[in-house]
Design an enzyme around this catalytic site. Sequence first.
Site, PDB file in Angstrom:
ATOM      1  N   HIS A  80     -12.832   2.172  -1.311  1.00 35.33           N
ATOM      2  CA  HIS A  80     -11.725   3.026  -1.741  1.00 35.33           C
ATOM      3  C   HIS A  80     -12.148   4.045  -2.808  1.00 35.33           C
ATOM      4  O   HIS A  80     -11.443   4.247  -3.796  1.00 35.33           O
ATOM      5  CB  HIS A  80     -10.586   2.159  -2.279  1.00 35.33           C
ATOM      6  N   GLU A  98     -11.076   6.121   3.903  1.00 31.13           N
ATOM      7  CA  GLU A  98     -11.251   4.669   3.910  1.00 31.13           C
ATOM      8  C   GLU A  98     -11.374   4.157   5.352  1.00 31.13           C
ATOM      9  O   GLU A  98     -10.372   3.975   6.032  1.00 31.13           O
ATOM     10  CB  GLU A  98     -10.056   3.995   3.237  1.00 31.13           C
ATOM     11  N   HIS A 126      -3.431  -3.701   0.245  1.00 30.52           N
ATOM     12  CA  HIS A 126      -4.819  -3.907  -0.181  1.00 30.52           C
ATOM     13  C   HIS A 126      -5.099  -5.311  -0.699  1.00 30.52           C
ATOM     14  O   HIS A 126      -5.791  -5.500  -1.709  1.00 30.52           O
ATOM     15  CB  HIS A 126      -5.213  -2.879  -1.236  1.00 30.52           C
TER      16      HIS A 126
END
Length: 446
Positions: free
Chosen positions: A279, A411, A204
Amino acid sequence: MEQLVGAQHLHHHHHHSLSPRTPRTPTRPQPHPLLQHLPSNRFRDHQIHHAAPPRSLRVTPPFFLLLLAAVYLLASFTILSSPTPLLVRLRSSPKALLVPMPTPPASSRASSPEFFELDNKRIRVRLTNVGAAVTSLLVPDKNGAGIFADVVLGFDSLDPYLNGTSPYFGSIVGRVANRIKEGKFTLDGVQYNLTINNPPNTLHGGSKGFDKTIWEVTEYNKGDNPSITFKYFSRDGEEGYPGDVSVTARYSLLPTMALKLEMDAIPLNRVTPISLAQHTYWNLAGHNSGDVLAHSVQIWGSQITPVDQLSIPTGEFMPVSGTPFDFLTENQIGGRISLIHGGYDHNYVLDSGEVRSGLRHVAKVTDPSSRRVLNIWADAPGMQFYTGNFLHNIMGKGGAIYGKHAGLCLETQGFPNAVNQPNFPSVIVHPGEKYRHTMLFEFTTL
Protein backbone atom coordinates in the site's frame (compact mmCIF):
# COMPACT_ATOMS: atom_id res chain seq x y z
CA MET A 1 -8.37 3.44 -0.65
CA GLU A 2 -8.11 4.46 2.92
CA GLN A 3 -10.84 6.08 4.93
CA LEU A 4 -9.13 5.91 8.33
CA VAL A 5 -6.58 8.69 7.93
CA GLY A 6 -5.22 10.66 10.88
CA ALA A 7 -8.01 13.16 11.35
CA GLN A 8 -10.80 10.75 10.49
CA HIS A 9 -10.82 8.15 13.25
CA LEU A 10 -13.81 5.83 13.45
CA HIS A 11 -15.13 3.67 16.27
CA HIS A 12 -14.17 0.02 15.90
CA HIS A 13 -16.41 -2.83 16.93
CA HIS A 14 -15.11 -6.34 17.40
CA HIS A 15 -17.21 -9.33 16.43
CA HIS A 16 -15.59 -12.73 16.69
CA SER A 17 -17.30 -15.97 15.82
CA LEU A 18 -16.44 -19.28 17.30
CA SER A 19 -16.33 -22.34 15.13
CA PRO A 20 -18.41 -25.25 16.41
CA ARG A 21 -16.33 -27.97 17.93
CA THR A 22 -17.07 -31.67 17.77
CA PRO A 23 -17.63 -33.12 21.27
CA ARG A 24 -14.89 -35.48 22.27
CA THR A 25 -15.57 -38.73 24.11
CA PRO A 26 -13.81 -38.64 27.47
CA THR A 27 -10.89 -40.98 27.64
CA ARG A 28 -8.83 -42.25 30.53
CA PRO A 29 -5.72 -40.05 30.77
CA GLN A 30 -2.57 -41.92 29.82
CA PRO A 31 0.73 -41.29 31.57
CA HIS A 32 2.66 -38.58 29.82
CA PRO A 33 6.31 -39.35 28.99
CA LEU A 34 7.37 -36.25 30.91
CA LEU A 35 5.91 -37.72 34.08
CA GLN A 36 8.73 -40.24 34.13
CA HIS A 37 11.02 -37.37 35.06
CA LEU A 38 8.95 -36.00 37.95
CA PRO A 39 10.27 -36.27 41.51
CA SER A 40 8.85 -39.28 43.33
CA ASN A 41 5.77 -38.67 45.48
CA ARG A 42 6.15 -41.88 47.52
CA PHE A 43 7.09 -39.94 50.66
CA ARG A 44 3.90 -37.89 50.50
CA ASP A 45 1.63 -40.77 49.57
CA HIS A 46 2.99 -43.59 51.76
CA GLN A 47 0.17 -43.26 54.29
CA ILE A 48 -2.33 -44.42 51.63
CA HIS A 49 -0.59 -47.79 51.35
CA HIS A 50 -0.80 -49.60 54.68
CA ALA A 51 1.91 -52.10 53.98
CA ALA A 52 3.79 -53.48 56.98
CA PRO A 53 7.30 -52.09 57.25
CA PRO A 54 10.09 -54.52 56.50
CA ARG A 55 11.34 -56.44 59.50
CA SER A 56 14.82 -55.01 59.00
CA LEU A 57 13.62 -51.61 60.17
CA ARG A 58 12.97 -52.98 63.67
CA VAL A 59 16.71 -53.38 64.22
CA THR A 60 17.76 -50.16 62.52
CA PRO A 61 19.86 -48.02 64.86
CA PRO A 62 18.03 -44.94 66.20
CA PHE A 63 20.41 -42.49 64.49
CA PHE A 64 19.52 -43.96 61.07
CA LEU A 65 15.80 -43.62 61.82
CA LEU A 66 16.37 -39.96 62.68
CA LEU A 67 18.26 -39.45 59.42
CA LEU A 68 15.51 -41.14 57.43
CA ALA A 69 12.85 -38.99 59.12
CA ALA A 70 14.80 -35.83 58.30
CA VAL A 71 15.05 -36.79 54.63
CA TYR A 72 11.31 -37.57 54.59
CA LEU A 73 10.38 -34.20 56.10
CA LEU A 74 12.69 -32.25 53.79
CA ALA A 75 11.38 -34.00 50.64
CA SER A 76 7.74 -33.59 51.70
CA PHE A 77 8.19 -29.88 52.42
CA THR A 78 9.95 -29.28 49.07
CA ILE A 79 7.32 -31.09 47.00
CA LEU A 80 4.29 -29.67 48.79
CA SER A 81 5.43 -26.06 49.16
CA SER A 82 7.39 -25.52 45.93
CA PRO A 83 6.14 -27.92 43.25
CA THR A 84 7.71 -27.83 39.82
CA PRO A 85 5.86 -25.99 37.02
CA LEU A 86 5.03 -29.36 35.53
CA LEU A 87 3.35 -30.48 38.77
CA VAL A 88 1.36 -27.26 38.90
CA ARG A 89 0.12 -27.94 35.38
CA LEU A 90 -0.72 -31.52 36.33
CA ARG A 91 -2.84 -30.48 39.33
CA SER A 92 -4.68 -27.62 37.57
CA SER A 93 -5.18 -29.16 34.13
CA PRO A 94 -4.17 -32.78 33.66
CA LYS A 95 -5.03 -32.67 29.93
CA ALA A 96 -2.35 -30.04 29.36
CA LEU A 97 0.18 -32.80 29.80
CA LEU A 98 -1.62 -35.20 27.52
CA VAL A 99 -1.61 -32.71 24.61
CA PRO A 100 1.35 -30.38 25.24
CA MET A 101 1.23 -27.00 23.47
CA PRO A 102 3.72 -26.65 20.62
CA THR A 103 6.53 -24.17 20.90
CA PRO A 104 5.35 -20.82 19.45
CA PRO A 105 6.82 -20.16 15.99
CA ALA A 106 9.92 -18.02 15.93
CA SER A 107 8.01 -15.30 14.09
CA SER A 108 5.66 -14.86 17.05
CA ARG A 109 8.49 -13.66 19.25
CA ALA A 110 8.28 -10.01 20.16
CA SER A 111 10.57 -7.76 18.13
CA SER A 112 11.37 -4.11 18.61
CA PRO A 113 10.27 -1.63 15.92
CA GLU A 114 13.19 -0.49 13.77
CA PHE A 115 14.19 1.12 10.48
CA PHE A 116 16.27 -0.75 7.90
CA GLU A 117 17.94 0.35 4.67
CA LEU A 118 18.67 -1.27 1.30
CA ASP A 119 21.07 0.50 -1.07
CA ASN A 120 22.43 -0.69 -4.41
CA LYS A 121 24.03 2.71 -5.26
CA ARG A 122 21.25 3.39 -7.79
CA ILE A 123 18.20 3.57 -5.55
CA ARG A 124 17.94 3.54 -1.76
CA VAL A 125 15.01 2.15 0.22
CA ARG A 126 14.20 2.63 3.88
CA LEU A 127 11.83 0.15 5.51
CA THR A 128 10.47 -0.78 8.91
CA ASN A 129 9.38 -4.06 10.46
CA VAL A 130 6.16 -2.32 11.54
CA GLY A 131 3.80 -3.54 8.83
CA ALA A 132 6.79 -4.52 6.65
CA ALA A 133 6.44 -0.99 5.27
CA VAL A 134 8.43 1.05 2.77
CA THR A 135 8.97 4.44 4.46
CA SER A 136 11.33 6.11 1.98
CA LEU A 137 12.54 5.43 -1.57
CA LEU A 138 15.19 7.65 -3.15
CA VAL A 139 15.27 7.66 -6.96
CA PRO A 140 17.30 9.84 -9.38
CA ASP A 141 15.61 12.17 -11.85
CA LYS A 142 16.34 12.91 -15.53
CA ASN A 143 19.59 14.67 -14.62
CA GLY A 144 21.20 11.48 -13.38
CA ALA A 145 22.28 9.86 -10.16
CA GLY A 146 23.23 13.15 -8.52
CA ILE A 147 19.66 14.41 -8.04
CA PHE A 148 17.55 12.13 -5.85
CA ALA A 149 14.03 12.55 -4.56
CA ASP A 150 12.05 10.55 -2.05
CA VAL A 151 9.04 9.35 -4.08
CA VAL A 152 6.88 7.74 -1.36
CA LEU A 153 4.74 9.29 1.37
CA GLY A 154 5.68 8.38 4.93
CA PHE A 155 6.87 9.46 8.36
CA ASP A 156 10.24 10.16 9.97
CA SER A 157 9.13 8.52 13.23
CA LEU A 158 7.80 5.03 13.82
CA ASP A 159 5.04 6.30 16.10
CA PRO A 160 2.36 6.85 13.41
CA TYR A 161 2.97 3.36 12.03
CA LEU A 162 2.59 1.89 15.51
CA ASN A 163 -0.36 3.88 16.86
CA GLY A 164 -2.66 3.48 13.86
CA THR A 165 -2.62 7.09 12.61
CA SER A 166 -0.81 6.16 9.39
CA PRO A 167 -3.22 5.68 6.46
CA TYR A 168 -1.45 2.43 5.50
CA PHE A 169 1.60 4.38 4.19
CA GLY A 170 3.91 1.88 2.46
CA SER A 171 2.67 -1.13 4.42
CA ILE A 172 1.60 -4.65 3.58
CA VAL A 173 -2.10 -5.04 4.32
CA GLY A 174 -3.94 -8.27 5.15
CA ARG A 175 -4.99 -10.94 6.04
CA VAL A 176 -7.39 -9.78 3.30
CA ALA A 177 -6.75 -6.49 1.51
CA ASN A 178 -9.53 -4.07 0.62
CA ARG A 179 -13.14 -4.31 1.83
CA ILE A 180 -15.29 -7.22 2.97
CA LYS A 181 -18.99 -6.46 3.01
CA GLU A 182 -20.34 -6.05 6.54
CA GLY A 183 -17.27 -7.89 7.81
CA LYS A 184 -18.88 -11.28 7.19
CA PHE A 185 -18.27 -14.36 5.09
CA THR A 186 -19.21 -18.03 5.21
CA LEU A 187 -16.70 -20.82 4.71
CA ASP A 188 -17.51 -24.53 4.84
CA GLY A 189 -20.88 -23.72 6.36
CA VAL A 190 -19.47 -21.56 9.16
CA GLN A 191 -20.09 -17.80 9.25
CA TYR A 192 -17.17 -15.65 10.36
CA ASN A 193 -17.63 -12.16 11.77
CA LEU A 194 -14.66 -9.85 11.37
CA THR A 195 -13.71 -6.63 13.10
CA ILE A 196 -15.63 -3.70 11.57
CA ASN A 197 -13.12 -0.86 11.10
CA ASN A 198 -14.64 0.89 8.07
CA PRO A 199 -18.33 0.83 9.03
CA PRO A 200 -20.26 -1.08 8.00
CA ASN A 201 -17.39 -3.01 6.40
CA THR A 202 -13.99 -4.51 7.21
CA LEU A 203 -11.04 -2.83 5.49
CA HIS A 204 -7.48 -4.13 5.01
CA GLY A 205 -7.63 -6.87 7.64
CA GLY A 206 -9.39 -5.07 10.48
CA SER A 207 -8.50 -2.74 13.34
CA LYS A 208 -5.10 -4.37 13.74
CA GLY A 209 -4.28 -5.81 10.36
CA PHE A 210 -0.83 -6.82 9.19
CA ASP A 211 0.07 -3.14 8.70
CA LYS A 212 0.00 -2.46 12.46
CA THR A 213 1.93 -5.51 13.64
CA ILE A 214 5.66 -5.86 14.25
CA TRP A 215 7.18 -8.42 11.88
CA GLU A 216 10.28 -10.45 12.65
CA VAL A 217 13.36 -9.86 10.50
CA THR A 218 14.62 -13.29 9.47
CA GLU A 219 17.23 -12.19 6.92
CA TYR A 220 18.99 -8.90 6.22
CA ASN A 221 21.65 -8.63 3.50
CA LYS A 222 23.52 -5.37 2.90
CA GLY A 223 26.01 -6.62 0.30
CA ASP A 224 25.96 -6.56 -3.50
CA ASN A 225 22.43 -7.99 -3.57
CA PRO A 226 20.68 -6.13 -0.74
CA SER A 227 17.50 -7.68 0.62
CA ILE A 228 15.44 -8.02 3.77
CA THR A 229 12.92 -10.68 4.75
CA PHE A 230 10.09 -10.04 7.19
CA LYS A 231 7.98 -12.77 8.77
CA TYR A 232 4.71 -12.65 10.68
CA PHE A 233 2.68 -15.37 12.39
CA SER A 234 -1.05 -14.58 12.26
CA ARG A 235 -2.93 -16.57 14.86
CA ASP A 236 -6.29 -18.29 14.61
CA GLY A 237 -9.07 -15.83 15.46
CA GLU A 238 -7.00 -12.72 14.78
CA GLU A 239 -9.48 -9.99 13.76
CA GLY A 240 -12.00 -12.82 13.33
CA TYR A 241 -10.14 -14.82 10.64
CA PRO A 242 -9.88 -18.61 10.97
CA GLY A 243 -6.66 -20.57 11.31
CA ASP A 244 -2.97 -19.89 11.91
CA VAL A 245 -1.10 -18.41 8.94
CA SER A 246 2.66 -17.94 8.45
CA VAL A 247 3.39 -14.88 6.28
CA THR A 248 6.68 -13.85 4.65
CA ALA A 249 7.58 -10.68 2.74
CA ARG A 250 10.95 -10.32 1.03
CA TYR A 251 12.12 -7.02 -0.44
CA SER A 252 15.21 -7.03 -2.67
CA LEU A 253 16.99 -4.52 -4.88
CA LEU A 254 17.93 -5.72 -8.36
CA PRO A 255 21.09 -4.54 -10.19
CA THR A 256 18.86 -2.13 -12.14
CA MET A 257 16.73 0.59 -10.56
CA ALA A 258 14.15 -1.93 -9.41
CA LEU A 259 12.61 -3.07 -6.13
CA LYS A 260 11.14 -6.57 -5.95
CA LEU A 261 8.62 -7.76 -3.38
CA GLU A 262 7.79 -11.45 -2.89
CA MET A 263 4.94 -12.26 -0.51
CA ASP A 264 4.11 -15.81 0.65
CA ALA A 265 1.49 -17.05 3.10
CA ILE A 266 0.82 -20.61 4.30
CA PRO A 267 -2.30 -21.58 6.28
CA LEU A 268 -1.16 -24.11 8.88
CA ASN A 269 -4.32 -25.77 10.10
CA ARG A 270 -7.55 -24.32 8.66
CA VAL A 271 -8.87 -23.08 5.35
CA THR A 272 -8.89 -19.27 5.26
CA PRO A 273 -9.04 -16.31 2.87
CA ILE A 274 -5.70 -14.64 2.07
CA SER A 275 -5.15 -11.62 -0.18
CA LEU A 276 -2.20 -9.33 0.54
CA ALA A 277 -1.46 -5.93 -0.98
CA GLN A 278 1.41 -3.43 -0.86
CA HIS A 279 0.00 0.00 0.00
CA THR A 280 2.68 2.54 -0.95
CA TYR A 281 1.55 6.07 -1.90
CA TRP A 282 3.64 7.26 -4.88
CA ASN A 283 4.52 10.81 -5.88
CA LEU A 284 7.28 10.66 -8.50
CA ALA A 285 7.91 14.41 -8.27
CA GLY A 286 8.82 13.93 -4.60
CA HIS A 287 6.76 13.19 -1.52
CA ASN A 288 6.69 16.90 -0.59
CA SER A 289 5.79 18.28 -4.04
CA GLY A 290 2.02 18.66 -3.78
CA ASP A 291 -0.62 16.58 -5.57
CA VAL A 292 -0.21 13.96 -8.30
CA LEU A 293 -2.92 15.23 -10.66
CA ALA A 294 -0.29 16.08 -13.31
CA HIS A 295 1.02 12.49 -13.30
CA SER A 296 0.05 10.31 -16.24
CA VAL A 297 -1.07 6.73 -15.67
CA GLN A 298 -1.50 3.71 -17.90
CA ILE A 299 -3.34 0.64 -16.56
CA TRP A 300 -3.53 -2.63 -18.45
CA GLY A 301 -7.04 -3.44 -17.29
CA SER A 302 -9.98 -3.47 -19.71
CA GLN A 303 -12.64 -3.72 -16.97
CA ILE A 304 -13.34 -2.54 -13.44
CA THR A 305 -15.52 -4.09 -10.76
CA PRO A 306 -18.07 -1.30 -10.14
CA VAL A 307 -19.05 -0.56 -6.55
CA ASP A 308 -22.13 0.49 -4.60
CA GLN A 309 -22.44 3.58 -2.42
CA LEU A 310 -20.42 1.83 0.33
CA SER A 311 -17.52 0.98 -2.02
CA ILE A 312 -18.41 -2.73 -2.17
CA PRO A 313 -18.26 -4.36 -5.63
CA THR A 314 -21.68 -5.22 -7.03
CA GLY A 315 -20.34 -8.42 -8.60
CA GLU A 316 -20.57 -6.99 -12.10
CA PHE A 317 -17.79 -6.24 -14.60
CA MET A 318 -17.81 -2.95 -16.46
CA PRO A 319 -15.69 -2.23 -19.57
CA VAL A 320 -13.62 0.94 -19.15
CA SER A 321 -13.68 1.87 -22.83
CA GLY A 322 -15.35 5.24 -23.34
CA THR A 323 -15.47 6.04 -19.61
CA PRO A 324 -13.32 8.17 -17.27
CA PHE A 325 -11.85 4.86 -15.99
CA ASP A 326 -10.12 4.17 -19.31
CA PHE A 327 -6.35 4.21 -18.81
CA LEU A 328 -5.58 1.59 -21.46
CA THR A 329 -3.67 4.41 -23.10
CA GLU A 330 -1.69 6.83 -20.97
CA ASN A 331 -3.82 9.62 -19.51
CA GLN A 332 -3.30 12.40 -17.01
CA ILE A 333 -4.90 11.66 -13.64
CA GLY A 334 -6.35 15.14 -13.27
CA GLY A 335 -7.88 15.15 -16.72
CA ARG A 336 -11.09 13.34 -15.76
CA ILE A 337 -10.93 12.85 -12.01
CA SER A 338 -13.68 15.45 -11.48
CA LEU A 339 -16.04 13.05 -13.29
CA ILE A 340 -15.45 10.37 -10.64
CA HIS A 341 -17.34 11.04 -7.41
CA GLY A 342 -14.71 11.43 -4.70
CA GLY A 343 -11.83 10.40 -6.97
CA TYR A 344 -10.46 7.09 -8.19
CA ASP A 345 -10.76 4.20 -5.72
CA HIS A 346 -11.60 1.22 -7.95
CA ASN A 347 -10.43 -2.30 -8.69
CA TYR A 348 -9.17 -2.99 -12.22
CA VAL A 349 -9.28 -6.43 -13.82
CA LEU A 350 -5.70 -6.98 -15.01
CA ASP A 351 -6.08 -8.76 -18.32
CA SER A 352 -4.14 -7.10 -21.13
CA GLY A 353 -0.53 -6.40 -20.13
CA GLU A 354 2.60 -8.06 -21.45
CA VAL A 355 3.79 -11.05 -19.40
CA ARG A 356 7.46 -11.35 -18.49
CA SER A 357 9.00 -13.94 -16.15
CA GLY A 358 5.57 -14.85 -14.82
CA LEU A 359 4.65 -11.24 -14.03
CA ARG A 360 2.16 -9.13 -15.95
CA HIS A 361 2.78 -5.49 -16.83
CA VAL A 362 -0.04 -3.86 -14.86
CA ALA A 363 0.68 -0.13 -14.67
CA LYS A 364 2.96 2.72 -15.73
CA VAL A 365 3.22 6.09 -13.98
CA THR A 366 5.00 9.15 -15.43
CA ASP A 367 5.77 12.48 -13.78
CA PRO A 368 6.28 15.23 -16.39
CA SER A 369 8.29 17.54 -14.11
CA SER A 370 11.06 15.13 -13.04
CA ARG A 371 10.48 12.78 -16.00
CA ARG A 372 10.63 9.84 -13.63
CA VAL A 373 8.78 6.72 -14.75
CA LEU A 374 7.54 3.81 -12.61
CA ASN A 375 6.52 0.51 -14.20
CA ILE A 376 4.77 -2.08 -12.03
CA TRP A 377 4.67 -5.80 -12.79
CA ALA A 378 2.69 -8.33 -10.73
CA ASP A 379 0.93 -11.69 -10.77
CA ALA A 380 -2.32 -10.72 -9.00
CA PRO A 381 -5.71 -10.71 -10.80
CA GLY A 382 -6.69 -7.17 -9.76
CA MET A 383 -5.33 -3.77 -8.83
CA GLN A 384 -6.86 -0.95 -6.81
CA PHE A 385 -6.18 2.47 -8.33
CA TYR A 386 -6.54 4.99 -5.51
CA THR A 387 -5.77 8.71 -5.72
CA GLY A 388 -5.37 9.59 -2.03
CA ASN A 389 -8.89 11.00 -1.82
CA PHE A 390 -9.02 10.90 1.98
CA LEU A 391 -5.62 12.42 2.76
CA HIS A 392 -6.14 15.61 4.72
CA ASN A 393 -3.33 17.72 6.21
CA ILE A 394 -1.21 14.83 7.42
CA MET A 395 2.20 15.85 8.79
CA GLY A 396 4.74 13.71 6.92
CA LYS A 397 8.49 13.48 6.52
CA GLY A 398 10.48 16.66 6.99
CA GLY A 399 7.37 18.58 7.99
CA ALA A 400 5.70 18.04 4.62
CA ILE A 401 1.91 18.33 4.67
CA TYR A 402 0.08 15.63 2.70
CA GLY A 403 -3.26 16.86 1.43
CA LYS A 404 -5.87 15.39 -0.89
CA HIS A 405 -4.32 13.58 -3.90
CA ALA A 406 -0.77 13.96 -2.48
CA GLY A 407 -0.03 10.39 -3.58
CA LEU A 408 -1.46 7.59 -5.69
CA CYS A 409 -1.70 3.88 -4.88
CA LEU A 410 -1.55 0.95 -7.30
CA GLU A 411 -2.36 -1.99 -5.03
CA THR A 412 -2.24 -5.34 -6.84
CA GLN A 413 -4.62 -7.70 -5.04
CA GLY A 414 -7.40 -10.24 -5.13
CA PHE A 415 -10.73 -8.64 -5.96
CA PRO A 416 -12.43 -6.77 -3.09
CA ASN A 417 -15.10 -8.80 -1.24
CA ALA A 418 -14.14 -11.89 -3.24
CA VAL A 419 -15.07 -14.05 -0.22
CA ASN A 420 -18.72 -13.12 -0.88
CA GLN A 421 -18.66 -13.09 -4.70
CA PRO A 422 -18.47 -16.60 -6.20
CA ASN A 423 -17.90 -15.17 -9.70
CA PHE A 424 -14.67 -13.43 -8.58
CA PRO A 425 -11.28 -15.24 -8.53
CA SER A 426 -11.09 -17.15 -5.27
CA VAL A 427 -8.91 -15.91 -2.41
CA ILE A 428 -9.47 -19.08 -0.34
CA VAL A 429 -6.31 -21.00 0.58
CA HIS A 430 -6.23 -24.48 2.14
CA PRO A 431 -3.64 -25.99 4.48
CA GLY A 432 -0.90 -27.53 2.36
CA GLU A 433 -1.26 -24.79 -0.27
CA LYS A 434 0.86 -21.64 -0.51
CA TYR A 435 -0.38 -18.17 -1.38
CA ARG A 436 2.13 -16.26 -3.53
CA HIS A 437 2.10 -12.65 -4.68
CA THR A 438 5.06 -10.97 -6.38
CA MET A 439 5.50 -7.34 -7.44
CA LEU A 440 8.28 -5.57 -9.31
CA PHE A 441 8.73 -1.78 -9.22
CA GLU A 442 11.01 -0.59 -12.04
CA PHE A 443 12.22 3.04 -12.24
CA THR A 444 13.49 4.77 -15.35
CA THR A 445 13.59 8.32 -16.71
CA LEU A 446 12.42 9.80 -20.00
